[in-house]
Motif scaffolding. Sequence first.
Motif, short mmCIF file in Angstrom:
data_model
loop_
_atom_site.label_atom_id
_atom_site.label_comp_id
_atom_site.label_asym_id
_atom_site.label_seq_id
_atom_site.Cartn_x
_atom_site.Cartn_y
_atom_site.Cartn_z
N SER A 272 0.84 -1.21 0.00
CA SER A 272 0.00 0.00 0.00
C SER A 272 0.86 1.24 0.00
N PHE A 273 1.93 1.23 0.83
CA PHE A 273 2.84 2.38 0.88
C PHE A 273 3.53 2.57 -0.45
N ALA A 274 4.02 1.48 -1.04
CA ALA A 274 4.73 1.58 -2.32
C ALA A 274 3.84 2.12 -3.40
N SER A 275 2.56 1.67 -3.40
CA SER A 275 1.62 2.15 -4.40
C SER A 275 1.38 3.64 -4.25
N THR A 276 1.19 4.07 -2.96
CA THR A 276 0.95 5.49 -2.72
C THR A 276 2.14 6.32 -3.14
N ALA A 277 3.36 5.81 -2.83
CA ALA A 277 4.57 6.56 -3.13
C ALA A 277 4.79 6.73 -4.63
N GLN A 278 4.18 5.84 -5.42
CA GLN A 278 4.36 5.92 -6.86
C GLN A 278 3.25 6.72 -7.53
N GLU A 279 2.38 7.31 -6.78
CA GLU A 279 1.33 8.16 -7.34
C GLU A 279 1.62 9.61 -6.99
N LEU A 280 1.61 10.47 -7.99
CA LEU A 280 1.87 11.89 -7.78
C LEU A 280 0.53 12.61 -7.64
N GLU B 286 9.87 9.15 -17.30
CA GLU B 286 10.01 9.27 -15.85
C GLU B 286 8.70 9.59 -15.15
N SER B 287 7.60 9.60 -15.89
CA SER B 287 6.32 9.94 -15.28
C SER B 287 5.80 8.80 -14.43
N VAL B 288 4.91 9.17 -13.50
CA VAL B 288 4.20 8.19 -12.68
C VAL B 288 2.72 8.56 -12.75
N PRO B 289 1.82 7.65 -12.36
CA PRO B 289 0.39 8.01 -12.35
C PRO B 289 0.16 9.29 -11.54
N THR B 290 -0.66 10.16 -12.09
CA THR B 290 -0.85 11.49 -11.50
C THR B 290 -2.34 11.81 -11.43
N ARG B 291 -2.77 12.35 -10.31
CA ARG B 291 -4.15 12.81 -10.17
C ARG B 291 -4.15 14.16 -9.47
N THR B 292 -5.26 14.86 -9.59
CA THR B 292 -5.38 16.18 -8.98
C THR B 292 -6.43 16.18 -7.88
N VAL B 293 -6.19 17.03 -6.90
CA VAL B 293 -7.16 17.32 -5.85
C VAL B 293 -7.54 18.78 -6.02
N ASN B 294 -8.76 19.05 -6.41
CA ASN B 294 -9.19 20.41 -6.74
C ASN B 294 -9.91 21.02 -5.55
N ARG B 295 -9.32 22.05 -4.98
CA ARG B 295 -9.85 22.69 -3.78
C ARG B 295 -9.78 24.21 -3.91
N THR B 296 -10.51 24.90 -3.04
CA THR B 296 -10.29 26.34 -2.90
C THR B 296 -8.94 26.56 -2.23
N SER B 297 -8.44 27.78 -2.30
CA SER B 297 -7.16 28.09 -1.68
C SER B 297 -7.20 27.82 -0.18
#
Length: 422
Positions: A11-19, A42-53
């Motif tokens: 689980s940790f390794a998976s999380t560490a490989q996600e940007l 050199e890319s890794v899986p990437t997702r965004t967290v969209n929030r107000t400032s």
Amino acid sequence: MRTTLLLLFLSFASTAQELVIGTTYSLEATTHVISVWRTFPESVPTRTVNRTSTSLEQLLSASPEDSVDLILSSSPILFTHLQEKGLLAAVIAPDAPEQQWVPGQLRGHVVAFSVSGYGMLINQHYLDGQGISAPEDWEGMADPRLRGMVILSSPSRSDTNHIMIETLLQRRGWESGWRLLLEIAGNLGTLSSRSFGVAEKVQADLAAVGPVLDSYANVLLANPDLRFHYFPDFTVSPTYIAVNAKSRNIAHAQAFIRYLLSERGQQALGEVETGKYPIIRLPVDHPLAARQHQLLSLPPIDYGLMIRRQSLVRSLFDMAISNRLAQLQEGWRSLHQAEQQIGHSLPELRRLLTDIPVSEAQSLDAAYLQSFGVRTQAYSNNNLELIDWQNYFHLRQRQLYTALGKMGVGTASTSQSGAGRK
């Protein structure tokens, strides 16, 4: 037990490989740039967290773990707050002229990789249906024919709008800038809770015009009813990125920043209509070069002043506009009616709606700003200064109705008795 430890490790390794990129932008504004990044070796899986400032700052401050690796925003206010809390890692930024767009106090922790501009998103179909020409600048949004058709966001809810308002105050001057904002407020149909919510409501025919960042507007311009008009002689808005000091993915985060500043990353910014222009100057024959060069020629605002008086501007906007919007709308409607009846402007009565209880000298005074910031960190109706402001606006609203009554211009009794109570 061994199986449990193995699952935790995986689980940790998976999380560490996600940007994970925490951003104040809408999903559409970053989709293409991230899709190009995924083609890099050199890319890794990437997702965004969209929030107000504010929400993003709270997330980064409260989380003891690396819930976000990168922070992407156009708000120097957000990055300043995060830097003060020690939440930004040092970044390897090139000593290139393009990094002049990073405020001095943030250099070494924040990188600028693109620029945008500010203007008005206009629903031309809406205006054509009303027989009204589109405004060209801030002053145009004060046209009384636009009553109920303008939309803004509060600076206490949107750092993008805060930057626009602070730019207006610096360009026009403190008193003149507030006078214009209060006049525009008479035309507001509503206040949006998010800066890109302004663009969404204009698109949905819920407003005719709203000031926005071009990156929020341009993704909507496939709609033939919409158009975007840049404010003349305003300011440029750099887009910044930084690394969360808590990140376990600092190497991948730094790789993503290198990608954004690379030739391919800069090229990706101009491949779709996101309203983000490369920060590295384009050749003159590039289709985006003229607009990019125009934006890069605009002078930056005094970000230091904006940071110092952020609490003042936010609280004053809320007390002068947000909390008494209905009274402002009614006051301007009655005043415009009186001016139309007598055939000329009433400057003395206009001042009753546009004067503010804070002088320009106070807005620049370090001691006042520091004490004000301390007093208003916890917003409270018991705060004596804010109560004085409330009484100030309430008194002038009553004086307006008294003067209009003597002129024989009718006003709603509910507006007269309830002015300033919100």
